[in-house]
Design a protein around this motif. Structure first.
Motif, mmCIF file in Angstrom:
data_model
loop_
_atom_site.group_PDB
_atom_site.id
_atom_site.type_symbol
_atom_site.label_atom_id
_atom_site.label_comp_id
_atom_site.label_asym_id
_atom_site.label_seq_id
_atom_site.Cartn_x
_atom_site.Cartn_y
_atom_site.Cartn_z
ATOM 1 N N PRO A 183 -17.117 -5.641 21.683
ATOM 2 C CA PRO A 183 -15.786 -5.514 22.277
ATOM 3 C C PRO A 183 -14.650 -5.834 21.306
ATOM 4 O O PRO A 183 -13.626 -5.160 21.308
ATOM 5 C CB PRO A 183 -15.822 -6.501 23.455
ATOM 6 N N VAL A 184 -14.865 -6.844 20.485
ATOM 7 C CA VAL A 184 -13.770 -7.254 19.593
ATOM 8 C C VAL A 184 -13.455 -6.139 18.604
ATOM 9 O O VAL A 184 -12.288 -5.775 18.398
ATOM 10 C CB VAL A 184 -14.150 -8.572 18.873
ATOM 11 N N LYS A 216 -14.734 -9.554 35.394
ATOM 12 C CA LYS A 216 -14.624 -8.333 34.601
ATOM 13 C C LYS A 216 -15.684 -7.318 34.989
ATOM 14 O O LYS A 216 -15.587 -6.148 34.661
ATOM 15 C CB LYS A 216 -14.799 -8.710 33.121
ATOM 16 N N LYS A 218 -11.875 -3.128 20.429
ATOM 17 C CA LYS A 218 -10.530 -3.360 20.954
ATOM 18 C C LYS A 218 -9.472 -3.374 19.862
ATOM 19 O O LYS A 218 -8.282 -3.188 20.142
ATOM 20 C CB LYS A 218 -10.490 -4.673 21.735
ATOM 21 N N LYS A 219 -9.905 -3.594 18.626
ATOM 22 C CA LYS A 219 -8.947 -3.532 17.521
ATOM 23 C C LYS A 219 -8.343 -2.145 17.403
ATOM 24 O O LYS A 219 -7.272 -1.955 16.851
ATOM 25 C CB LYS A 219 -9.643 -3.900 16.208
ATOM 26 N N LEU A 243 -7.135 -9.336 27.894
ATOM 27 C CA LEU A 243 -8.428 -8.688 28.108
ATOM 28 C C LEU A 243 -8.596 -7.440 27.254
ATOM 29 O O LEU A 243 -9.711 -7.085 26.875
ATOM 30 C CB LEU A 243 -8.602 -8.336 29.595
ATOM 31 N N SER A 244 -7.491 -6.766 26.966
ATOM 32 C CA SER A 244 -7.606 -5.534 26.166
ATOM 33 C C SER A 244 -7.440 -5.814 24.677
ATOM 34 O O SER A 244 -7.537 -4.909 23.863
ATOM 35 C CB SER A 244 -6.564 -4.516 26.623
ATOM 36 N N SER A 245 -7.163 -7.063 24.328
ATOM 37 C CA SER A 245 -7.025 -7.411 22.906
ATOM 38 C C SER A 245 -8.367 -7.857 22.350
ATOM 39 O O SER A 245 -9.244 -8.288 23.111
ATOM 40 C CB SER A 245 -6.005 -8.547 22.756
ATOM 41 N N PRO A 246 -8.518 -7.777 21.046
ATOM 42 C CA PRO A 246 -9.791 -8.219 20.446
ATOM 43 C C PRO A 246 -9.933 -9.744 20.458
ATOM 44 O O PRO A 246 -9.946 -10.398 19.418
ATOM 45 C CB PRO A 246 -9.729 -7.661 19.021
ATOM 46 N N VAL A 247 -9.945 -10.288 21.642
ATOM 47 C CA VAL A 247 -10.039 -11.741 21.830
ATOM 48 C C VAL A 247 -11.183 -11.982 22.801
ATOM 49 O O VAL A 247 -11.260 -11.302 23.828
ATOM 50 C CB VAL A 247 -8.737 -12.265 22.490
ATOM 51 N N ASN A 248 -12.072 -12.915 22.479
ATOM 52 C CA ASN A 248 -13.122 -13.168 23.460
ATOM 53 C C ASN A 248 -12.690 -14.257 24.432
ATOM 54 O O ASN A 248 -11.678 -14.935 24.227
ATOM 55 C CB ASN A 248 -14.466 -13.479 22.786
ATOM 56 N N GLY A 250 -11.529 -2.139 27.838
ATOM 57 C CA GLY A 250 -12.285 -3.393 27.815
ATOM 58 C C GLY A 250 -11.819 -4.415 28.825
ATOM 59 O O GLY A 250 -12.225 -5.573 28.790
#
Lengths: 306, 770
Positions: free
Chosen positions: A73-74, B253, A77-78, B103-108, A53
């Motif tokens: 994505p969220v 991105k 990505k978890k 960017l690779s974490s579940p964070v927008n 991602g």
């Protein structure tokens, strides 16, 4: 039916005009370590960045545990842990502070953070450096912290992008051991351009060259490509080339210097050469199998698949 | 939300685990502390020396000019600190690669950017909290401290820091080099502070550039005026740059064409500008004046006037003579926005106000300006073309002398650059001035506006018997009355009209508000005197000014009022002037003229009124009028008679010495006639408002500043000039002693920055040892 852990369908990406990755498709259904091989600039990192991602693909679909990473994505990505080529560390934080921050970023429940932190530190062998600033750790330990951040939230998929890059031989061995251990209970995708690394730890291999998937198979299948087909022999009294080429199984003989020859063969002829040498007093001093370089394999696979 | 908090916290950790945040805090505290103690010493010294200072809070914290006050000083230094703090926000992550963790974490992106930005908001809050400490110190040491005024200013600074931070955040996302980010932020902040000087001559673009400009936004709040458009401006800037940052990261991105990227950025800016335009419309703007004295709002009297002007469009047309010296500073197209801004306090109450400009060229009578002298060979038209080109004005848009005469007659205004206000068919002039300010201020504007709602007072000067006139001679009254653009304090700029009447032919019309008879050299006829007496009996207001030599010509008129001129001429002992130059005392009774705070202040400070060649008055019959002395003699003044043969003076002995100490020179008389209060001034001097006394600067007299305006205010039945004064602030004393002041020095220049230094150093050393 079990959901694919990773599913990549016709993945293509371009940064400007040219395609960095073109129509890559594969699926991963089981745990284990998948080696993503490719020469520098082949498209490995692009694929991994898309998978995690970090990049949005130009075309195609990527799902992690059945969740589309671009659409959700969220959620997707978890399920991912990612260690980029350069470990994403905050050097002014301690190991504990950093890993706790990563755990929160991965949306772990507050009560789960502390046990997960202790567990991951033990697993990565960094428990005794909990209070140390990251900038004061050696490269190997920094890499271990990088690995710890990727697995702290117990993800379904862990992606390591050239994890042993820049480490000394001892650190490389330690890190490979750690990755192998991680791969036992989850899916690990490991990108590298080091052949021995792939052979040391991977169960399955995908090879990307010039943005295309050129090989996909098990380590065994891959090893077939690596099967050696040349011998290098050094003899005190070299026979004429014709005599050697007359031996059944020998395809071609080239002279490297006065006493050294390269023998290309189609089936195992080591014993035959040794026996003939004794018999005809060629005074064999050295004989070894010449291994294929990864570049040769890349070239070969590229030629076959492009 | 929790995630934003987590990201903000880690960002703050990173900030405070590096020396830069601490260095900025220490320098900020030291600089501010130094300024605060300087201000404390300065004002304490002034008060100790007997100066009275109102609005100490304002002087300390919000005085708008230069870097004099604390908050202005802080404002002008902020741009130095913020880029150093924001430069690493994202560029550090880009260069170290740690951005991939986010960017690779579940964070927008929203959470990511807002988290990082929140850390700067917290830092801004810390900076403002330090200002809060100085506010408390101010509150402790200044009596009746105006907390709300300072709070408004600190809020303005907080929003400014937050805006700078948002800009810094965006610039930081553009590069992986922190130094480039810092320099870029400096540049953008500089541009946003300077942009209102760019493209001001281009319509529409000037509006956008003006709106984009940051300069002056905080000043308004530091001065105590919080407006919705000011606050929303900061919010729009903050949100725009946060959005641009999110956009930058999300576009990075994915592979997007340059065209789409540019369109996206432009779209964000367009939305921001549109929102800014909508929220800055006068009709939707809400204001709150936080200051205790409400000095950022027009006075109650002014508000009452503008409340009557809301039914129809109100238009101000500026007639700009391109030969006017004022055009350079306030008349060219690039000044249009600035001119509009000058009227903001009125636009707040008159959102329908519009401004228009008409350019023309015509000869300015009198001394020809440099432009004529420098170009003697050019005709007026050629000269106008040359001037127009130099100011970037299309000559086709400039009216010729004959064309402007068809539009408006400016001959009485000497063809100066002037404004005309138009409301519901009524028109009045509002002048620009040849002083440092150039622009009309509240007293002039409100007086002009009031002329549109009521009949302006008509001051009629009697002529025909050698009276003083409205001419430019030393002894005449042009400066005080009709000087227009050259004299801001001239009464014509305060709402009065001036005419000349002759008693011989004219009937004293009803439209005369104040009849002025000034030092006639010849006797009036019985018929003329009858007309004046009739005017008095009908309740008309008057100003009668007599000189000792010609007193007999007015005897019969003043005796009709129960007043008598005392024979002789006043003489005053004075080292600097001849004895006939009298500085008259103004007793406290004179406060009946006006409730003006400044007038009261001048009387309390014993400012005099200069009355050269004056005589004393006596009120011998007070049955008709209530009589109040406005200017009286002091102990150094005596009444002497002149021997016409020897030209020598000899002292009169007809008065008691006690009387000599306070003989009236100017008297105010008032009585009720029907429903109206009649007001008459009788002066034993006709010079106190002549051109010479108006221009006098070598004595501390209050003729020009206070006495004459308040005298005419009283004579116009308190209608004009409109009161534009604010009550003096109660925060006029510093309550701490010299020892207390010393402690401030020790605390703000030593203990406070020292504590921050020690705390920061210990923290950093302990961290480094880990």
């Amino acid at each position: 039916m079990l959901e694919d852990i990773v599913k990549i369908n016709e993945l293509s990406h371009k940064y400007s005009k040219d395609w960095a990755v073109k129509d890559i498709s594969f699926e991963i259904k089981t745990h284990g370590i998948l080696g993503l091989l490719g020469s520098n600039g082949a498209g490995k990192s692009t694929t991994m960045n898309i998978l995690c991602g970090v990049l949005n693909q130009t075309k195609g679909e990527v799902t992690i545990g059945g969740i589309d990473i671009q659409k959700k994505p969220v959620e997707a990505k978890k399920k991912i842990g990612f260690l980029p080529q350069k470990a994403p560390l905050h050097l002014d934080l301690t190991v504990d502070e950093y890993l706790t921050h990563c755990a929160h970023l991965r949306r772990m429940k507050p009560l789960e953070v502390k046990p997960a932190l202790e567990k991951v530190k033990d697993r990565c062998g960094i428990a005794h450096y909990s209070k140390r600033l990251l900038r004061n750790l050696s490269g190997g330990y920094q890499q271990r912290v990088g690995i710890a951040q990727a697995i702290i939230h117990d993800p379904m998929l862990v992606v390591f992008d050239e994890p042993t890059n820049g480490l000394d031989p001892v650190q490389i061995v330690e890190v490979r051991k750690l990755i192998k251990e991680i791969g036992r209970d989850r899916t690990v995708i490991l990108s590298t351009h080091i052949l021995s690394e792939v052979q040391a730890i991977c169960d399955e291999i995908k090879m990307i060259e010039k943005g295309k998937l050129v090989f996909s198979g098990t380590l065994q299948e891959f090893n077939n490509y690596l099967e050696p087909d040349t011998l290098v022999v050094t003899m005190g009294a070299c026979p004429p080339i014709d005599e050697l080429e007359a031996i059944p199984g020998v395809i071609q003989v080239n002279s490297i210097d006065k006493n050294t020859l390269r023998i290309k063969y189609e089936k195992d002829i080591n014993e035959t050469i040794v026996e003939k040498s004794i018999e005809k007093r060629w005074r064999l001093k050295e004989i070894y199998v010449e291994k294929n370089s990864l570049d040769d394999i890349f070239a070969k696979l590229s030629q076959e698949n492009l | 939300m929790k995630l934003i908090y987590r990201i903000a916290r880690i960002e703050l950790n990173t900030l405070f685990y590096s020396p830069i945040a601490w260095i900025v805090l220490i320098i900020f505290t030291l600089q501010t502390g130094n300024k605060f103690t300087d201000l404390m010493d300065l004002h304490r010294g002034m008060l100790d020396r007997g100066r009275s200072i109102d609005n100490l809070t304002s002087w300390f914290f919000s005085w708008p000019f230069g870097d004099h006050s604390l908050l202005q000083f802080v404002k002008s230094n902020l741009y130095l600190y913020i880029p150093l703090l924001t430069m690493g926000l994202i560029s550090r992550e880009l260069s170290s690669g740690s951005i991939k963790l986010l960017l690779s974490s579940p964070v927008n992106f929203f959470q990511m950017v807002l988290g990082k930005y929140s850390s700067m908001v917290v830092y801004s809050f810390i900076l403002c909290s330090i200002l809060g400490v100085f506010t408390l110190a101010g509150g402790y040491s200044i009596r009746s401290f105006d907390y709300m005024l300072v709070l408004s200013g600190i809020t303005g600074l907080f929003l400014l820091i937050c805006s700078y931070s948002a800009i810094g955040l965006f610039i930081s996302s553009l590069t992986s080099y922190q130094m480039v980010a810092a320099i870029g932020t400096f540049a953008v902040i500089g541009l946003l502070n300077f942009i209102d000087n760019l493209w001001q001559e281009v319509p529409v673009i000037n509006e956008i550039a003006y709106w984009l400009s940051m300069s002056g936004r905080t000043d308004q709040m530091i001065s105590g005026l919080i407006s919705s458009k000011g606050v929303l401006y900061f919010f729009i800037v903050i949100l725009s740059f946060i959005t641009l940052t999110i956009l930058k990261l999300s576009l990075a991105k994915q592979s997007t064409s340059l065209g789409i990227k540019i369109c996206s950025y432009v779209a964000v800016l367009m939305v921001a500008i549109t929102l800014g335009y909508i929220t800055s419309r006068p009709s939707v703007t809400i204001y709150f004046d936080a200051s205790a004295t409400k000095k950022q709002t027009i006075t109650q009297d002014s508000q009452k006037i503008v409340a009557q002007l809301n039914d129809y469009p109100l238009k101000i047309t500026s007639y700009v003579n391109i030969f006017s010296p004022l055009i350079e500073s306030s008349g060219t197209p690039k000044h249009h926005n600035q001119n509009f801004r000058q009227l903001e306090n009125y636009i707040r109450f008159l959102p329908q106000l519009e401004m228009d400009y008409v350019y023309f060229y015509d000869t300015i009578p009198g001394d020809p300006g440099e432009i004529y002298k420098d170009n003697p060979e050019l005709s007026e038209k050629e000269l106008a073309q040359k001037v127009a080109t130099s100011f970037g004005i299309d000559f086709k848009d400039i009216l010729s002398p004959s064309e402007i005469k068809k539009v408006v007659d400016l001959s009485k205004e000497d063809n100066h650059y002037i404004r005309q206000i138009e409301y519901n068919g009524k028109k009045t002039f509002l002048r620009m001035f040849f002083d440092l300010n150039h622009y009309p201020l509240q007293e002039e504007i409100s007086s002009a506006l009031k002329r549109l709602t009521v009949d302006p007072p008509n001051v009629a000067f009697v002529s025909g018997h050698g009276e003083r006139t409205l001419a430019k001679n030393d002894l005449d009254y042009r400066s005080a009355t009709i000087a227009g653009a050259t004299e801001r304090r001239s009464l014509i700029n305060k709402g009065f009209d001036f005419t000349t009447v002759t008693l011989e032919t004219d009937q004293l019309a009803h439209d005369v508000t104040i009849l002025v008879i000034a030092d006639p050299k010849q006797m009036y006829t019985q018929e003329e005197i009858r007309k004046v007496k009739q005017y008095i009996d009908s309740g008309g207001n008057m100003l009668i000014m007599a000189e000792p030599d010609n007193r007999a010509n007015l005897d019969s008129i003043v005796s009709h009022l129960g007043i008598k001129f005392i024979p002789g001429q006043l003489r005053q002992e004075n080292e600097d002037f001849s004895p006939d130059f009298i500085l008259g005392k103004v007793p406290k009774d004179a406060l009946m003229l006006s409730k003006s705070f400044s007038f009261k202040n001048h009387i309390e400070k014993r400012y005099s009124v200069s009355v050269p060649t004056a005589m004393a008055l006596k009120n011998y019959d007070n049955s008709q009028f209530q009589v109040t002395p406005l200017v009286v003699t002091d102990k150094k003044t005596s009444n002497e008679l002149k021997d016409t043969e020897s030209d020598q003076f000899y002292k009169l002995t007809s008065f008691e010495s006690s009387e000599q100490a306070a003989m009236p020179i100017i008297l105010a008389l008032n009585r009720r006639v029907g429903k109206k209060e009649q007001r008459i001034i009788v002066a034993g001097d006709a010079d106190f408002m002549n051109n010479r006394e108006w221009a006098r600067r070598n004595v501390s007299s209050m003729n020009r500043r206070q006495f004459i305006p308040n005298l005419f205010r009283w004579l116009s039945n308190d209608e004009f000039p409109v009161n534009a004064e604010y009550p003096p602030g109660e925060d006029n004393q510093i309550t701490i002693s010299a020892i207390g002041s010393l402690w401030f020095h020790i605390f703000f220049q030593g203990i406070m920055p020292g504590l921050i230094l020690v705390f920061g150093a210990v923290l950093l050393i302990l961290r480094k040892r880990k």
